[in-house]
Design a protein around this motif. Structure first.
Motif, PDB file in Angstrom:
ATOM      1  N   ASP A  68       2.969   4.744   5.380  1.00  0.00           N
ATOM      2  CA  ASP A  68       2.063   5.645   6.087  1.00  0.00           C
ATOM      3  C   ASP A  68       0.764   4.994   6.559  1.00  0.00           C
ATOM      4  O   ASP A  68       0.358   5.176   7.690  1.00  0.00           O
ATOM      5  CB  ASP A  68       1.715   6.852   5.202  1.00  0.00           C
ATOM      6  N   ILE A  69       0.132   4.244   5.707  1.00  0.00           N
ATOM      7  CA  ILE A  69      -1.205   3.730   6.017  1.00  0.00           C
ATOM      8  C   ILE A  69      -1.156   2.364   6.697  1.00  0.00           C
ATOM      9  O   ILE A  69      -1.791   2.146   7.723  1.00  0.00           O
ATOM     10  CB  ILE A  69      -2.062   3.674   4.734  1.00  0.00           C
ATOM     11  N   PHE A  70      -0.368   1.453   6.144  1.00  0.00           N
ATOM     12  CA  PHE A  70      -0.370   0.080   6.652  1.00  0.00           C
ATOM     13  C   PHE A  70       0.476  -0.103   7.907  1.00  0.00           C
ATOM     14  O   PHE A  70       0.354  -1.112   8.578  1.00  0.00           O
ATOM     15  CB  PHE A  70       0.035  -0.902   5.549  1.00  0.00           C
ATOM     16  N   ALA A  71       1.276   0.875   8.235  1.00  0.00           N
ATOM     17  CA  ALA A  71       2.101   0.769   9.448  1.00  0.00           C
ATOM     18  C   ALA A  71       1.250   0.658  10.704  1.00  0.00           C
ATOM     19  O   ALA A  71       1.647   0.025  11.680  1.00  0.00           O
ATOM     20  CB  ALA A  71       3.045   1.964   9.545  1.00  0.00           C
ATOM     21  N   THR A  72       0.061   1.261  10.674  1.00  0.00           N
ATOM     22  CA  THR A  72      -0.801   1.254  11.862  1.00  0.00           C
ATOM     23  C   THR A  72      -2.191   0.667  11.598  1.00  0.00           C
ATOM     24  O   THR A  72      -3.039   0.688  12.486  1.00  0.00           O
ATOM     25  CB  THR A  72      -0.970   2.689  12.408  1.00  0.00           C
ATOM     26  N   MET A  73      -2.417   0.153  10.411  1.00  0.00           N
ATOM     27  CA  MET A  73      -3.735  -0.390  10.080  1.00  0.00           C
ATOM     28  C   MET A  73      -3.998  -1.669  10.878  1.00  0.00           C
ATOM     29  O   MET A  73      -3.128  -2.533  10.970  1.00  0.00           O
ATOM     30  CB  MET A  73      -3.827  -0.687   8.582  1.00  0.00           C
ATOM     31  N   PRO A  74      -5.189  -1.806  11.437  1.00  0.00           N
ATOM     32  CA  PRO A  74      -5.529  -3.035  12.179  1.00  0.00           C
ATOM     33  C   PRO A  74      -5.402  -4.285  11.295  1.00  0.00           C
ATOM     34  O   PRO A  74      -5.646  -4.241  10.089  1.00  0.00           O
ATOM     35  CB  PRO A  74      -6.984  -2.816  12.598  1.00  0.00           C
ATOM     36  N   ALA A  76      -7.220  -6.987  11.044  1.00  0.00           N
ATOM     37  CA  ALA A  76      -8.451  -7.438  10.385  1.00  0.00           C
ATOM     38  C   ALA A  76      -8.684  -6.665   9.088  1.00  0.00           C
ATOM     39  O   ALA A  76      -9.104  -7.242   8.080  1.00  0.00           O
ATOM     40  CB  ALA A  76      -9.650  -7.287  11.322  1.00  0.00           C
ATOM     41  N   ARG A  77      -8.382  -5.390   9.088  1.00  0.00           N
ATOM     42  CA  ARG A  77      -8.553  -4.580   7.873  1.00  0.00           C
ATOM     43  C   ARG A  77      -7.523  -4.989   6.816  1.00  0.00           C
ATOM     44  O   ARG A  77      -7.845  -5.085   5.635  1.00  0.00           O
ATOM     45  CB  ARG A  77      -8.441  -3.102   8.188  1.00  0.00           C
ATOM     46  N   GLN A  78      -6.283  -5.226   7.222  1.00  0.00           N
ATOM     47  CA  GLN A  78      -5.270  -5.666   6.264  1.00  0.00           C
ATOM     48  C   GLN A  78      -5.671  -7.002   5.637  1.00  0.00           C
ATOM     49  O   GLN A  78      -5.520  -7.202   4.425  1.00  0.00           O
ATOM     50  CB  GLN A  78      -3.907  -5.806   6.951  1.00  0.00           C
ATOM     51  N   LEU A  79      -6.183  -7.891   6.453  1.00  0.00           N
ATOM     52  CA  LEU A  79      -6.619  -9.188   5.936  1.00  0.00           C
ATOM     53  C   LEU A  79      -7.829  -9.043   5.018  1.00  0.00           C
ATOM     54  O   LEU A  79      -7.964  -9.792   4.035  1.00  0.00           O
ATOM     55  CB  LEU A  79      -6.909 -10.149   7.093  1.00  0.00           C
ATOM     56  N   ALA A  80      -8.687  -8.088   5.300  1.00  0.00           N
ATOM     57  CA  ALA A  80      -9.823  -7.827   4.408  1.00  0.00           C
ATOM     58  C   ALA A  80      -9.337  -7.308   3.057  1.00  0.00           C
ATOM     59  O   ALA A  80      -9.876  -7.691   2.010  1.00  0.00           O
ATOM     60  CB  ALA A  80     -10.783  -6.840   5.060  1.00  0.00           C
ATOM     61  N   VAL A  81      -8.318  -6.458   3.057  1.00  0.00           N
ATOM     62  CA  VAL A  81      -7.718  -6.001   1.796  1.00  0.00           C
ATOM     63  C   VAL A  81      -7.189  -7.209   1.027  1.00  0.00           C
ATOM     64  O   VAL A  81      -7.400  -7.340  -0.180  1.00  0.00           O
ATOM     65  CB  VAL A  81      -6.596  -4.965   2.048  1.00  0.00           C
ATOM     66  N   LYS A  82      -6.516  -8.108   1.730  1.00  0.00           N
ATOM     67  CA  LYS A  82      -6.004  -9.325   1.109  1.00  0.00           C
ATOM     68  C   LYS A  82      -7.140 -10.143   0.499  1.00  0.00           C
ATOM     69  O   LYS A  82      -7.044 -10.609  -0.636  1.00  0.00           O
ATOM     70  CB  LYS A  82      -5.245 -10.161   2.158  1.00  0.00           C
ATOM     71  N   LYS A  83      -8.208 -10.299   1.233  1.00  0.00           N
ATOM     72  CA  LYS A  83      -9.345 -11.104   0.765  1.00  0.00           C
ATOM     73  C   LYS A  83      -9.979 -10.504  -0.491  1.00  0.00           C
ATOM     74  O   LYS A  83     -10.389 -11.231  -1.394  1.00  0.00           O
ATOM     75  CB  LYS A  83     -10.386 -11.235   1.882  1.00  0.00           C
TER      76      LYS A  83
END
Length: 134
Positions: A68-74, A76-83
């Motif tokens: 639901d959430i990560f399917a459309t998350m930008p 840069a935001r996904q990479l920030a979660v990773k960081k």
């Protein structure tokens, strides 16, 4: 090497990464267990069929957050979660080699971090108030 052979060659490293992580969703902190947690590839397999398997490209998410959430998350935001959640495996430089584009910069990732930290703090406080921990 085709995509199927590529997957067979990386499956053990991928599993080792998963086992090295706290067994909770990196987004919501849900600890629903091994079966509900899924490895999300920030750069999708279809975008890099023979190069997506790298620890810098993985997030561990529960099924709901993944679908639901990560399917459309930008990105840069996904990479920030990773960081934030997996800093030892975060590398924008390595991730850009997978993606083969320069569409995300470190400044883009850093811009996302304050809002994410506020969100994670709020989520953690809610879980603590219910007797849960993340």
């Amino acid at each position: 090497m085709n995509a199927k052979e590529y997957y067979a060659s990386i499956v053990y490293d991928r599993r080792a990464w998963r086992q090295s992580q706290p067994q909770v969703c990196m987004w919501c902190g849900s600890g629903r267990g091994w079966l509900d947690l899924q490895i999300h590839e920030i750069c999708r397999r279809s975008q890099a069929p023979k190069s997506w398997a790298h620890n810098c490209n993985y997030l561990l998410l529960d099924g709901s957050c993944h679908a639901d959430i990560f399917a459309t998350m930008p990105l840069a935001r996904q990479l920030a979660v990773k960081k934030i959640r997996d800093p030892g495996n975060y590398s924008l430089e390595e991730w850009l080699k997978i993606r083969k584009t320069g569409e995300v910069t470190e400044a883009d990732v850093e811009k996302e971090i304050p809002q994410l930290l506020d969100f994670f703090k709020m989520t953690c406080n809610l879980k603590k108030s219910k007797g849960l921990a993340f």
